[in-house]
Design an enzyme around this catalytic site. Structure first.
Site, mmCIF file in Angstrom:
data_model
loop_
_atom_site.group_PDB
_atom_site.id
_atom_site.type_symbol
_atom_site.label_atom_id
_atom_site.label_comp_id
_atom_site.label_asym_id
_atom_site.label_seq_id
_atom_site.Cartn_x
_atom_site.Cartn_y
_atom_site.Cartn_z
ATOM 1 C CG ASN A 47 -2.937 1.602 -1.794
ATOM 2 O OD1 ASN A 47 -1.992 1.616 -2.576
ATOM 3 N ND2 ASN A 47 -3.149 0.594 -0.967
ATOM 4 C CG ASN A 50 -4.820 6.995 9.299
ATOM 5 O OD1 ASN A 50 -5.274 6.673 10.376
ATOM 6 N ND2 ASN A 50 -4.145 8.109 9.096
ATOM 7 C CE1 TYR A 53 -5.950 -0.950 9.785
ATOM 8 C CE2 TYR A 53 -7.799 -2.385 10.271
ATOM 9 C CZ TYR A 53 -6.441 -2.150 10.271
ATOM 10 O OH TYR A 53 -5.586 -3.096 10.745
ATOM 11 C CB CYS A 58 -8.818 4.033 -3.279
ATOM 12 S SG CYS A 58 -9.828 2.972 -2.225
ATOM 13 C CD GLU A 60 -8.714 2.846 -7.739
ATOM 14 O OE1 GLU A 60 -8.962 1.685 -8.085
ATOM 15 O OE2 GLU A 60 -8.340 3.134 -6.579
ATOM 16 C CB CYS A 92 -13.461 0.013 -3.827
ATOM 17 S SG CYS A 92 -13.302 1.777 -3.455
#
Length: 137
Positions: A47, A50, A53, A58, A60, A92
């Site tokens: 991940n 920044n 946000y 992520c 993945e 997520c």
């Protein structure tokens, strides 16, 4: 076919190694992922947060984007690692949808910090999903 025991251990290890590269100064929640392509190559990702946000990405999706950028679009498995002690890390919703773009018939290895894991099929993590084939209906 799915990875054999030695291959699973390598995939799990690569996800833990990727976690160590995470850039997460805001959440302090490092995550690593390792993606196994149909051709047997492994692409890892972490991940990357920044200050704005919503611009973070992520682990993945980082692994998937790296694989795609190298010409791979068929995947067999992904391992995900974090420092969660009591629970298995899960992707997520956004990551589940990105993963779904490349099929539902692959394994996701969800781990705990102690290295234990469970295996879920992507189709179990995102049931009744929407994918590329739905655009052709």
């Amino acid at each position: 076919g799915q990875p054999h025991s030695e291959g699973i251990q390598l995939l799990l290890r690569r996800s833990r190694e990727a976690k160590n590269c995470a850039y997460c100064p805001y959440s302090r929640f490092p995550v690593g992922a390792a993606l196994l392509t149909a051709g047997g190559e492994i692409f890892s990702g972490c991940n990357v947060e920044n200050a704005c946000y919503s611009l973070g990405v992520c682990a993945e999706r980082t692994a998937i984007q790296k694989a795609i950028s190298e010409g791979h679009t068929s995947f067999r498995a992904m391992a995900i690692a974090s420092d969660m002690g009591d629970n298995f890390i899960v992707p997520c919703g956004a990551c589940r949808q990105v993963m779904r773009e490349f099929g539902t018939d692959w394994n996701i290895y969800l781990t705990k910090a102690d290295g234990t894991y469970i295996v879920k099929r992507l189709e179990d993590l995102l049931p009744l999903s929407f994918g590329p084939e739905d655009l052709k209906k």
